[in-house]
Write an enzyme that holds these catalytic residues in place. Structure first.
Site, PDB file in Angstrom:
ATOM      1  N   HIS A 244     -20.728 -24.241   3.056  1.00  0.00           N
ATOM      2  CA  HIS A 244     -21.751 -24.603   4.039  1.00  0.00           C
ATOM      3  C   HIS A 244     -21.696 -23.674   5.253  1.00  0.00           C
ATOM      4  CE1 HIS A 244     -24.004 -27.927   6.281  1.00  0.00           C
ATOM      5  NE2 HIS A 244     -23.612 -27.124   7.247  1.00  0.00           N
ATOM      6  N   GLU A 245     -20.503 -23.492   5.813  1.00  0.00           N
ATOM      7  CA  GLU A 245     -20.375 -22.689   7.027  1.00  0.00           C
ATOM      8  C   GLU A 245     -20.674 -21.217   6.778  1.00  0.00           C
ATOM      9  OE1 GLU A 245     -20.316 -24.044   9.744  1.00  0.00           O
ATOM     10  OE2 GLU A 245     -19.672 -26.051   9.217  1.00  0.00           O
TER      11      GLU A 245
END
Length: 342
Positions: A244-245
Site C-alpha cells: 500500500h505505502e
C-alpha cells in the site's frame, strides 16, 4: 493512510492544508482560516514565518475511526491532492513525445530499526519475503480473472541496514527527520523502506514522488515492523502495508480520496468510495450514484491484508507516469522539473 472518518477532522489540519496548497497556488478561498491546529504550534509557526511545509504523506491505519494517529503532514485534503495532480501534469508536459513505462527494477534499501534488547528485529528472511510480496502484488499475481494487472514494477533488494536504538525504535515519528537524514541511500529511483514501532494504530506512511526534489533525504516508506510477512500483527501481517505505502511512493492516492466527489482518486477505473473499508466487507457500495461497488480488494484501500489483491490498469499507468516524471532519468533533470512545478 487516512480513512474517510478522519475527514471530519480536516479542520484540525488546516494549518498544513493552507501551507501545502499555497505552494502551488491552489488554496481555495473557502478554506477555514483557523490558527491553532492539531499539528501543534510548530506548524502554525512555520506558516507564520513563511517556511515550507513538511512533505505530504499518506498513512495506513488499522482503525481509521481513531483520530490523532497520523504523523504531522499526513492526511491529504482535496486541495493538497489537487496540488500534487497539478505538479504531475506540469512534469509530464515535456515528456509527451516519450514512451512512458515502469523501470525494469526498483532497488530497495531496507532499514531495520530495533530496540536495544532486540524488540522489533526483522530477520533477513522476512525482509526477503516482503520483497517477494511486493513483486507478487505489483506483478498482479494475487488477483485472478479479469482484475489481474501486472503493473510492470519489480523490486530488488540492494541492502539491509540495522540500527539498535531505543529512542529511534519506540519514537520513530518524533525523530523521523533525523533518522531518515542519517540512513537514506540512493537517488529518486531507490526505495528506502524503514521498519520500526509506530504505535498501536498506525501501520505505515509514505512520502510522494512530487516531494523528492525539495527534500530528497525524507523520501521513502515507513512501516510498522510487525506488518511484514509473518510479523504477527493481527489482520495486517501479510506484507500489504508495504504494498500500500509503496503505491503512495509511486504516486497513488487512496481509493477513497475525495469520497464520492469528482475526481475521486484521479484514476478512471477505480470506483468511487465514500470512506475507507475496514475488514473484508462484501458487496459494499458507498457511492450508489456512481458506477461500481467499492474497490475493497484494491491495495490502496484500508481493507485487511487478506482482502487486498489488486491494482487496476489505470493505477499502473498512473504509477508509470509518476516514475517518468519524478523518479526516472537524470536526477538533475528531476530536480529542475520539481522546482518548475512548484
Amino acid at each position: 493512510m487516512m480513512g474517510r472518518r478522519l475527514r471530519a477532522n480536516t479542520a484540525l489540519w488546516s494549518g498544513l492544508v493552507m501551507c501545502g496548497a499555497a505552494l502551488t497556488g491552489l488554496v481555495a478561498s473557502g478554506l477555514p482560516n483557523t490558527a491553532p491546529t492539531a499539528a501543534g504550534p510548530a506548524a502554525s509557526a512555520r506558516q507564520d514565518a513563511g517556511e515550507p511545509c513538511p512533505p505530504g504523506m499518506e498513512a495506513r491505519l488499522s482503525d481509521p475511526g481513531l483520530p490523532g494517529l497520523v504523523p504531522e503532514g499526513g492526511e491529504l485534503t482535496p486541495d493538497q491532492a489537487a496540488a500534487y495532480e497539478e505538479k504531475l501534469r506540469k512534469a509530464l508536459e515535456p515528456l509527451r513525445s516519450q514512451d512512458i513505462a515502469p523501470p525494469r527494477e526498483v532497488p530497495v534499501v531496507v532499514h531495520v530499526i530495533q530496540a536495544e534488547d532486540g524488540e522489533g528485529r526483522v530477520s533477513d528472511e522476512r525482509v526477503r519475503d516482503q520483497i517477494e510480496t511486493l513483486n507478487t502484488a505489483y506483478g498482479g499475481r494475487f488477483a485472478t480473472g479479469p482484475q489481474t494487472t501486472d503493473t510492470g514494477f519489480r523490486f530488488t533488494l540492494s541492502e539491509i541496514t540495522r540500527t539498535a536504538d531505543d529512542t529511534w525504535f519506540h519514537r520513530f515519528n518524533d525523530h523521523r527527520t533525523t533518522i531518515r537524514s542519517h540512513l537514506h541511500q540512493g537517488g529518486p529511483e531507490t526505495l528506502n523502506l524503514y521498519t520500526a514501532d509506530l504505535g498501536p494504530g498506525l501501520l505505515g506512511f509514505s512520502s510522494f514522488p512530487q516531494d523528492y526534489a525539495a527534500d530528497p533525504e525524507q523520501d521513502g516508506v515507513v512501516v510498522a515492523h510487525d506488518t511484514l510477512p509473518g510479523g504477527g500483527r493481527e489482520r495486517f501481517d501479510l506484507g500489504h502495508t508495504a504494498t500500500h505505502e509503496v503505491g503512495h511512493w509511486l504516486g497513488l492516492f487512496h481509493t477513497f480520496q475525495n469520497g464520492c466527489t469528482t475526481p475521486g482518486d484521479y484514476v478512471d477505473d477505480t470506483p468511487y468510495e465514500r470512506e475507507a473499508a475496514t475488514g473484508c466487507p462484501e458487496g459494499r457500495d458507498t457511492c450508489r450514484t456512481r458506477r461500481g461497488r467499492d474497490p475493497v480488494d484494491n491495495f490502496m484501500n484500508y481493507s485487511d491484508d487478506a482482502c487486498m489483491t489488486t491494482f487496476t490498469s489505470g493505477q499502473a499507468e498512473r504509477m508509470a507516469q509518476h516514475w517518468a516524471a519524478f523518479r526516472g532519468g537524470d536526477p538533475r533533470a528531476l530536480t529542475m522539473t520539481g522546482a518548475a512545478a512548484e
